[in-house]
Scaffold this motif. Structure first.
Motif, PDB file in Angstrom:
ATOM      1  N   ASP A   9       0.850  -1.195   0.000  1.00  0.00           N
ATOM      2  CA  ASP A   9       0.000   0.000   0.000  1.00  0.00           C
ATOM      3  C   ASP A   9       0.882   1.240   0.000  1.00  0.00           C
ATOM      4  O   ASP A   9       2.104   1.169   0.187  1.00  0.00           O
ATOM      5  CB  ASP A   9      -0.955   0.010   1.193  1.00  0.00           C
ATOM      6  N   GLY A  10       0.245   2.395  -0.198  1.00  0.00           N
ATOM      7  CA  GLY A  10       0.981   3.632  -0.330  1.00  0.00           C
ATOM      8  C   GLY A  10       1.731   4.046   0.915  1.00  0.00           C
ATOM      9  O   GLY A  10       2.876   4.509   0.849  1.00  0.00           O
ATOM     10  N   GLU A  11       1.096   3.900   2.091  1.00  0.00           N
ATOM     11  CA  GLU A  11       1.750   4.291   3.334  1.00  0.00           C
ATOM     12  C   GLU A  11       2.998   3.458   3.583  1.00  0.00           C
ATOM     13  O   GLU A  11       4.049   3.977   3.982  1.00  0.00           O
ATOM     14  CB  GLU A  11       0.769   4.145   4.503  1.00  0.00           C
ATOM     15  N   SER A  12       2.908   2.153   3.329  1.00  0.00           N
ATOM     16  CA  SER A  12       4.072   1.283   3.504  1.00  0.00           C
ATOM     17  C   SER A  12       5.185   1.672   2.541  1.00  0.00           C
ATOM     18  O   SER A  12       6.369   1.661   2.894  1.00  0.00           O
ATOM     19  CB  SER A  12       3.682  -0.184   3.272  1.00  0.00           C
ATOM     20  N   ALA A  13       4.794   2.031   1.317  1.00  0.00           N
ATOM     21  CA  ALA A  13       5.790   2.429   0.325  1.00  0.00           C
ATOM     22  C   ALA A  13       6.576   3.645   0.793  1.00  0.00           C
ATOM     23  O   ALA A  13       7.807   3.689   0.683  1.00  0.00           O
ATOM     24  CB  ALA A  13       5.101   2.725  -1.005  1.00  0.00           C
ATOM     25  N   LEU A  14       5.878   4.634   1.328  1.00  0.00           N
ATOM     26  CA  LEU A  14       6.551   5.848   1.781  1.00  0.00           C
ATOM     27  C   LEU A  14       7.465   5.573   2.974  1.00  0.00           C
ATOM     28  O   LEU A  14       8.528   6.192   3.113  1.00  0.00           O
ATOM     29  CB  LEU A  14       5.519   6.922   2.136  1.00  0.00           C
ATOM     30  N   ARG A  15       7.075   4.617   3.844  1.00  0.00           N
ATOM     31  CA  ARG A  15       7.953   4.251   4.957  1.00  0.00           C
ATOM     32  C   ARG A  15       9.232   3.602   4.437  1.00  0.00           C
ATOM     33  O   ARG A  15      10.332   3.889   4.912  1.00  0.00           O
ATOM     34  CB  ARG A  15       7.224   3.308   5.921  1.00  0.00           C
ATOM     35  N   TRP A  16       9.100   2.722   3.450  1.00  0.00           N
ATOM     36  CA  TRP A  16      10.274   2.078   2.861  1.00  0.00           C
ATOM     37  C   TRP A  16      11.182   3.122   2.195  1.00  0.00           C
ATOM     38  O   TRP A  16      12.408   3.048   2.297  1.00  0.00           O
ATOM     39  CB  TRP A  16       9.856   1.035   1.829  1.00  0.00           C
ATOM     40  N   VAL A  17      10.569   4.091   1.514  1.00  0.00           N
ATOM     41  CA  VAL A  17      11.359   5.145   0.848  1.00  0.00           C
ATOM     42  C   VAL A  17      12.165   5.935   1.874  1.00  0.00           C
ATOM     43  O   VAL A  17      13.335   6.279   1.647  1.00  0.00           O
ATOM     44  CB  VAL A  17      10.437   6.081   0.037  1.00  0.00           C
ATOM     45  N   ASP A  24      -3.017   6.602  -3.104  1.00  0.00           N
ATOM     46  CA  ASP A  24      -2.835   6.021  -4.431  1.00  0.00           C
ATOM     47  C   ASP A  24      -1.457   6.392  -4.981  1.00  0.00           C
ATOM     48  O   ASP A  24      -0.676   7.107  -4.341  1.00  0.00           O
ATOM     49  CB  ASP A  24      -3.949   6.451  -5.383  1.00  0.00           C
ATOM     50  N   GLY A  25      -1.153   5.883  -6.168  1.00  0.00           N
ATOM     51  CA  GLY A  25       0.156   6.107  -6.757  1.00  0.00           C
ATOM     52  C   GLY A  25       0.465   7.571  -7.006  1.00  0.00           C
ATOM     53  O   GLY A  25       1.624   8.001  -6.901  1.00  0.00           O
ATOM     54  N   PHE A  26      -0.564   8.373  -7.328  1.00  0.00           N
ATOM     55  CA  PHE A  26      -0.355   9.801  -7.537  1.00  0.00           C
ATOM     56  C   PHE A  26       0.184  10.454  -6.264  1.00  0.00           C
ATOM     57  O   PHE A  26       1.152  11.211  -6.290  1.00  0.00           O
ATOM     58  CB  PHE A  26      -1.664  10.486  -7.943  1.00  0.00           C
ATOM     59  N   ALA A  27      -0.469  10.138  -5.133  1.00  0.00           N
ATOM     60  CA  ALA A  27      -0.056  10.723  -3.854  1.00  0.00           C
ATOM     61  C   ALA A  27       1.332  10.243  -3.447  1.00  0.00           C
ATOM     62  O   ALA A  27       2.152  11.024  -2.954  1.00  0.00           O
ATOM     63  CB  ALA A  27      -1.073  10.368  -2.763  1.00  0.00           C
ATOM     64  N   VAL A  28       1.592   8.951  -3.645  1.00  0.00           N
ATOM     65  CA  VAL A  28       2.900   8.403  -3.294  1.00  0.00           C
ATOM     66  C   VAL A  28       4.005   9.083  -4.099  1.00  0.00           C
ATOM     67  O   VAL A  28       5.025   9.504  -3.555  1.00  0.00           O
ATOM     68  CB  VAL A  28       2.936   6.875  -3.520  1.00  0.00           C
ATOM     69  N   LEU A  29       3.805   9.200  -5.398  1.00  0.00           N
ATOM     70  CA  LEU A  29       4.812   9.812  -6.264  1.00  0.00           C
ATOM     71  C   LEU A  29       5.045  11.267  -5.873  1.00  0.00           C
ATOM     72  O   LEU A  29       6.188  11.737  -5.794  1.00  0.00           O
ATOM     73  CB  LEU A  29       4.375   9.712  -7.722  1.00  0.00           C
ATOM     74  N   ARG A  30       3.954  11.976  -5.618  1.00  0.00           N
ATOM     75  CA  ARG A  30       4.066  13.391  -5.240  1.00  0.00           C
ATOM     76  C   ARG A  30       4.881  13.542  -3.948  1.00  0.00           C
ATOM     77  O   ARG A  30       5.775  14.385  -3.851  1.00  0.00           O
ATOM     78  CB  ARG A  30       2.667  13.991  -5.066  1.00  0.00           C
ATOM     79  N   GLU A  31       4.599  12.691  -2.966  1.00  0.00           N
ATOM     80  CA  GLU A  31       5.267  12.819  -1.672  1.00  0.00           C
ATOM     81  C   GLU A  31       6.725  12.370  -1.718  1.00  0.00           C
ATOM     82  O   GLU A  31       7.588  12.978  -1.088  1.00  0.00           O
ATOM     83  CB  GLU A  31       4.496  12.023  -0.609  1.00  0.00           C
ATOM     84  N   LEU A  32       7.009  11.317  -2.468  1.00  0.00           N
ATOM     85  CA  LEU A  32       8.400  10.857  -2.485  1.00  0.00           C
ATOM     86  C   LEU A  32       9.296  11.830  -3.240  1.00  0.00           C
ATOM     87  O   LEU A  32      10.460  12.028  -2.878  1.00  0.00           O
ATOM     88  CB  LEU A  32       8.505   9.437  -3.034  1.00  0.00           C
ATOM     89  N   ARG A  33       8.753  12.478  -4.289  1.00  0.00           N
ATOM     90  CA  ARG A  33       9.553  13.504  -4.983  1.00  0.00           C
ATOM     91  C   ARG A  33       9.725  14.742  -4.099  1.00  0.00           C
ATOM     92  O   ARG A  33      10.801  15.352  -4.066  1.00  0.00           O
ATOM     93  CB  ARG A  33       8.901  13.874  -6.307  1.00  0.00           C
ATOM     94  N   ALA A  34       8.685  15.096  -3.366  1.00  0.00           N
ATOM     95  CA  ALA A  34       8.773  16.251  -2.472  1.00  0.00           C
ATOM     96  C   ALA A  34       9.789  16.004  -1.362  1.00  0.00           C
ATOM     97  O   ALA A  34      10.428  16.936  -0.865  1.00  0.00           O
ATOM     98  CB  ALA A  34       7.405  16.558  -1.870  1.00  0.00           C
ATOM     99  N   ALA A  35       9.955  14.735  -0.984  1.00  0.00           N
ATOM    100  CA  ALA A  35      10.907  14.370   0.068  1.00  0.00           C
ATOM    101  C   ALA A  35      12.334  14.261  -0.455  1.00  0.00           C
ATOM    102  O   ALA A  35      13.260  13.975   0.303  1.00  0.00           O
ATOM    103  CB  ALA A  35      10.486  13.054   0.707  1.00  0.00           C
TER     104      ALA A  35
END
Length: 223
Positions: A32-40, A58-69
């Protein structure tokens, strides 16, 4: 490569994970998206395989947050959606390439290898070979600014050969990456694709050279 797989479908995720691990890559699988961001946040990644339709974020939110980070890993989006707007949105958000489901696992791995050949920090999907421009994400090519009308297999053939300019690509490898395992084809089918592509590249800076009995290679010259 160290790859983060973000996919909630167990069958698809298992298939991708098995394929990439069999190829020697290190893979962590987030469902899921939250787990993905923790791994990142917990480590560095060479590439991220990201599904759009995820539970929670969703993938849009994950991509937006990981690039912002500040995550600069190459991101390959996989999605069941075929609408061009989704593809444009994902690329605008920072995706490096995309695949539309269903796809061949061999193509997934090849796309990841192509992404890793790009220089660090280079997020554009455009590559220039003399007067020929190749847009990997947009699946298009042009010569001197004029679009080339390429079929799906013609583009894939061009992409593979240009990924190894000046090097010979074996016929067997091209057959495996261009045609589906379900296709009942012979080497004649590959030779036909090469012949068609050559005709379309006649005014370009790229030549496709036959290495007799072995394969083909792309050579770039001044036009």
């Amino acid at each position: 490569m160290r790859i983060l797989l973000v996919e909630d479908n167990p069958d698809i995720g298992d298939a991708i994970e098995s394929k990439l691990k069999a190829a020697g890559h290190g893979v962590e699988w987030a469902r899921d998206g939250e787990s993905a961001l923790r791994w990142v946040a917990e480590g560095a990644w060479d590439a991220i395989v990201l599904d759009i339709m995820l539970p929670g974020k969703d993938g849009f939110a994950v991509l937006r947050e990981l690039r912002a980070a500040g995550c600069d890993a190459q991101v390959l989006v996989v999605t069941a959606r075929s609408e061009i707007e989704d593809k444009i949105d994902m690329l605008d958000l920072g995706a490096d390439d995309y695949l539309v489901k269903p796809f061949d696992l061999r193509e997934l791995e090849a796309r990841l290898r192509a992404l890793m050949r790009r220089p660090a920090g280079h997020t554009s999907s455009l590559a220039q070979y003399g007067n020929l421009a190749l847009d990997i994400a947009g699946r298009s090519a042009s010569v001197g600014g004029r679009p080339l009308e390429l079929g799906r297999r013609e583009f894939r053939l061009l992409e593979i050969l240009l990924g190894r300019v000046g090097q010979t690509v074996l016929k067997e490898r091209l057959m495996n990456q261009i045609f589906s395992q379900d296709d009942d084809v012979t080497l004649n089918a590959l030779e036909l694709q090469v012949s068609r592509l050559r005709k379309k590249l006649v005014n370009s800076s790229v030549d496709i050279v036959t290495v007799r009995g072995v394969g083909y290679q792309a050579c770039c010259h001044e036009q």
